[in-house]
Design a protein around this motif. Sequence first.
Motif, PDB file in Angstrom:
ATOM      1  N   VAL A 166     -19.338 -23.209  12.688  1.00  0.00           N
ATOM      2  CA  VAL A 166     -20.185 -24.385  12.498  1.00  0.00           C
ATOM      3  C   VAL A 166     -21.432 -24.065  11.670  1.00  0.00           C
ATOM      4  N   ARG A 167     -21.816 -22.800  11.618  1.00  0.00           N
ATOM      5  CA  ARG A 167     -23.032 -22.442  10.897  1.00  0.00           C
ATOM      6  C   ARG A 167     -22.781 -21.865   9.505  1.00  0.00           C
ATOM      7  N   TYR A 168     -21.514 -21.719   9.138  1.00  0.00           N
ATOM      8  CA  TYR A 168     -21.219 -21.030   7.883  1.00  0.00           C
ATOM      9  C   TYR A 168     -21.831 -21.741   6.677  1.00  0.00           C
ATOM     10  N   SER A 169     -21.741 -23.059   6.644  1.00  0.00           N
ATOM     11  CA  SER A 169     -22.225 -23.797   5.477  1.00  0.00           C
ATOM     12  C   SER A 169     -23.737 -23.739   5.331  1.00  0.00           C
ATOM     13  N   THR A 170     -24.451 -23.443   6.411  1.00  0.00           N
ATOM     14  CA  THR A 170     -25.912 -23.393   6.347  1.00  0.00           C
ATOM     15  C   THR A 170     -26.446 -21.966   6.413  1.00  0.00           C
ATOM     16  N   SER A 171     -25.546 -20.995   6.500  1.00  0.00           N
ATOM     17  CA  SER A 171     -25.970 -19.598   6.549  1.00  0.00           C
ATOM     18  C   SER A 171     -26.015 -19.041   5.131  1.00  0.00           C
ATOM     19  N   LYS A 172     -26.318 -17.765   5.016  1.00  0.00           N
ATOM     20  CA  LYS A 172     -26.279 -17.090   3.723  1.00  0.00           C
ATOM     21  C   LYS A 172     -24.987 -16.268   3.683  1.00  0.00           C
ATOM     22  N   PRO A 173     -23.901 -16.876   3.178  1.00  0.00           N
ATOM     23  CA  PRO A 173     -22.596 -16.217   3.251  1.00  0.00           C
ATOM     24  C   PRO A 173     -22.445 -15.095   2.237  1.00  0.00           C
ATOM     25  N   HIS A 174     -21.540 -14.171   2.561  1.00  0.00           N
ATOM     26  CA  HIS A 174     -21.197 -13.109   1.616  1.00  0.00           C
ATOM     27  C   HIS A 174     -20.011 -13.517   0.747  1.00  0.00           C
ATOM     28  N   MET A 175     -19.388 -14.656   1.103  1.00  0.00           N
ATOM     29  CA  MET A 175     -18.287 -15.195   0.311  1.00  0.00           C
ATOM     30  C   MET A 175     -18.476 -16.695   0.174  1.00  0.00           C
ATOM     31  N   LEU A 176     -18.356 -17.205  -1.054  1.00  0.00           N
ATOM     32  CA  LEU A 176     -18.397 -18.637  -1.261  1.00  0.00           C
ATOM     33  C   LEU A 176     -17.200 -19.270  -0.552  1.00  0.00           C
ATOM     34  N   ALA A 177     -17.410 -20.435   0.044  1.00  0.00           N
ATOM     35  CA  ALA A 177     -16.323 -21.088   0.777  1.00  0.00           C
ATOM     36  C   ALA A 177     -15.128 -21.288  -0.152  1.00  0.00           C
ATOM     37  N   PRO A 178     -13.949 -20.766   0.216  1.00  0.00           N
ATOM     38  CA  PRO A 178     -12.790 -20.828  -0.680  1.00  0.00           C
ATOM     39  C   PRO A 178     -12.075 -22.174  -0.627  1.00  0.00           C
ATOM     40  N   ALA A 179     -11.222 -22.409  -1.607  1.00  0.00           N
ATOM     41  CA  ALA A 179     -10.354 -23.579  -1.593  1.00  0.00           C
ATOM     42  C   ALA A 179      -9.362 -23.456  -0.443  1.00  0.00           C
ATOM     43  N   ARG A 180      -8.838 -24.591   0.014  1.00  0.00           N
ATOM     44  CA  ARG A 180      -7.883 -24.565   1.123  1.00  0.00           C
ATOM     45  C   ARG A 180      -6.689 -23.669   0.813  1.00  0.00           C
ATOM     46  N   SER A 181      -6.226 -23.703  -0.431  1.00  0.00           N
ATOM     47  CA  SER A 181      -5.019 -22.942  -0.779  1.00  0.00           C
ATOM     48  C   SER A 181      -5.186 -21.450  -0.556  1.00  0.00           C
ATOM     49  N   ALA A 182      -6.429 -20.965  -0.537  1.00  0.00           N
ATOM     50  CA  ALA A 182      -6.666 -19.542  -0.298  1.00  0.00           C
ATOM     51  C   ALA A 182      -6.217 -19.132   1.099  1.00  0.00           C
ATOM     52  N   ALA A 183      -6.076 -20.104   1.993  1.00  0.00           N
ATOM     53  CA  ALA A 183      -5.668 -19.780   3.362  1.00  0.00           C
ATOM     54  C   ALA A 183      -4.293 -19.125   3.403  1.00  0.00           C
ATOM     55  N   VAL A 184      -3.420 -19.479   2.456  1.00  0.00           N
ATOM     56  CA  VAL A 184      -2.103 -18.846   2.400  1.00  0.00           C
ATOM     57  C   VAL A 184      -2.261 -17.339   2.212  1.00  0.00           C
ATOM     58  N   ALA A 185      -3.106 -16.952   1.262  1.00  0.00           N
ATOM     59  CA  ALA A 185      -3.357 -15.530   1.023  1.00  0.00           C
ATOM     60  C   ALA A 185      -4.091 -14.901   2.200  1.00  0.00           C
ATOM     61  N   ALA A 186      -4.998 -15.660   2.831  1.00  0.00           N
ATOM     62  CA  ALA A 186      -5.740 -15.130   3.978  1.00  0.00           C
ATOM     63  C   ALA A 186      -4.799 -14.810   5.140  1.00  0.00           C
ATOM     64  N   VAL A 187      -3.809 -15.675   5.377  1.00  0.00           N
ATOM     65  CA  VAL A 187      -2.822 -15.399   6.425  1.00  0.00           C
ATOM     66  C   VAL A 187      -2.064 -14.119   6.099  1.00  0.00           C
ATOM     67  N   ASN A 188      -1.653 -13.972   4.845  1.00  0.00           N
ATOM     68  CA  ASN A 188      -0.909 -12.769   4.458  1.00  0.00           C
ATOM     69  C   ASN A 188      -1.762 -11.509   4.568  1.00  0.00           C
ATOM     70  N   ILE A 189      -3.047 -11.628   4.238  1.00  0.00           N
ATOM     71  CA  ILE A 189      -3.958 -10.489   4.406  1.00  0.00           C
ATOM     72  C   ILE A 189      -4.069 -10.111   5.886  1.00  0.00           C
ATOM     73  N   ARG A 191      -1.879 -10.607   8.221  1.00  0.00           N
ATOM     74  CA  ARG A 191      -0.629  -9.962   8.632  1.00  0.00           C
ATOM     75  C   ARG A 191      -0.556  -8.536   8.109  1.00  0.00           C
ATOM     76  N   LEU A 192      -0.906  -8.363   6.843  1.00  0.00           N
ATOM     77  CA  LEU A 192      -0.821  -7.048   6.212  1.00  0.00           C
ATOM     78  C   LEU A 192      -1.720  -6.025   6.890  1.00  0.00           C
ATOM     79  N   THR A 193      -2.937  -6.438   7.222  1.00  0.00           N
ATOM     80  CA  THR A 193      -3.930  -5.526   7.788  1.00  0.00           C
ATOM     81  C   THR A 193      -3.973  -5.574   9.315  1.00  0.00           C
ATOM     82  N   GLU A 194      -3.088  -6.395   9.898  1.00  0.00           N
ATOM     83  CA  GLU A 194      -3.023  -6.550  11.359  1.00  0.00           C
ATOM     84  C   GLU A 194      -4.370  -7.007  11.924  1.00  0.00           C
ATOM     85  N   THR A 195      -4.989  -7.954  11.233  1.00  0.00           N
ATOM     86  CA  THR A 195      -6.263  -8.522  11.669  1.00  0.00           C
ATOM     87  C   THR A 195      -5.986  -9.856  12.353  1.00  0.00           C
TER      88      THR A 195
END
Length: 347
Positions: A166-189, A191-195
């Motif tokens: 809830v605070r990400y949009s008002t915090s000082k993030p280290h990553m710009l909020a990604p497009a929704r489609s990036a979630a596909v790659a995030a899921v694979n990451i 799985r790959l890294t067992e996170t």
Amino acid sequence: MTLDSRSTKRRRVSDSPQTIVILPPGQSRKPAKGQEQFTRHADFWLDDGNLILIAGDTAFRLYQGLLTKSSAVFADMFATGSADATETFDGCPVVRLPDHPADLGDFLQCLMPCSEPRLYDGLPVSDFAELHAAIHLAHKYQCSHVETRVLSVLKRYYTPHFTDYVRYSTSKPHMLAPARSAAVAAVNIARLTETVSMLPFALYHVCALEGRMMDGYKRRDGSVEYLSTEDLRLCVGARNILAREMPSLVKTVFQKKPSPRCKTAERCAAALVDLRDDVELNSLGECNVLDSFEDIIETWAAEFELCMACKKEMLDREVTARRELWELLPDVFGMSIKSCGFTSTVE
């Protein structure tokens, strides 16, 4: 295609290598017969470097000792002699890699920063494509400290903690909020890294892609990364579950009855009815139950002169309702709160 499916072996251009010509950025000329032309990377060309990596049409001049100390794969290549170069340039061995040059540059920037960082409110910030490339190559070349550092940034966005969300949009993030489609790659990451902690929120974002969840994530080199069949099936089933929660969420948040502390009950009651009807109409079949309604509430409150008491209670209900749904998220995807490290408290 998985993130670590590409070979780390050197590729030979031919059995009889051509003479290598490496030009400064911005310069070009027609190569002479028997020449192969590349361009120096703008940042990763160190004049006293003793190793040259070539990726695509780009050349990187680096320190072999630093690279082998940081990467188990490169250390093994040089220790076993499998990277003994038959090609040299300016006295340096040349090693060819199959990676996209921009991806290699992003990995090296995490390993040995040589360029000015992008700043957001005075702090360094990356975009998802850069982090995706860096973690992809960090895992491929077994550079554990880069993988750990990049994962720490990704986990702040694909978080198991409701407060961070809830605070990400008002915090000082280290990553710009990604497009929704990036979630596909995030899921694979994940799985790959067992996170496992990244999975529920990343899978939720995939669900919100609706029909586009099968389109995958397009990489810089034009290739497309897709979800596994198992994760795709998981998202299709979860999307139906989340969509069934939306009507209840709307009724909970957008109550038609004014606050007991409201001093303009007639006006607020009319505004609340209109707001509820509008939201119900526009949320039919939607599954993005965790997305904030705050902007909608603020806009309508101003337009219809909703009193502060009614607006505040609506905003409070909105956060409470989303927090309750957050607690359900791991179970929706067949996981437990404990295994994902999920927390739902708001500090």
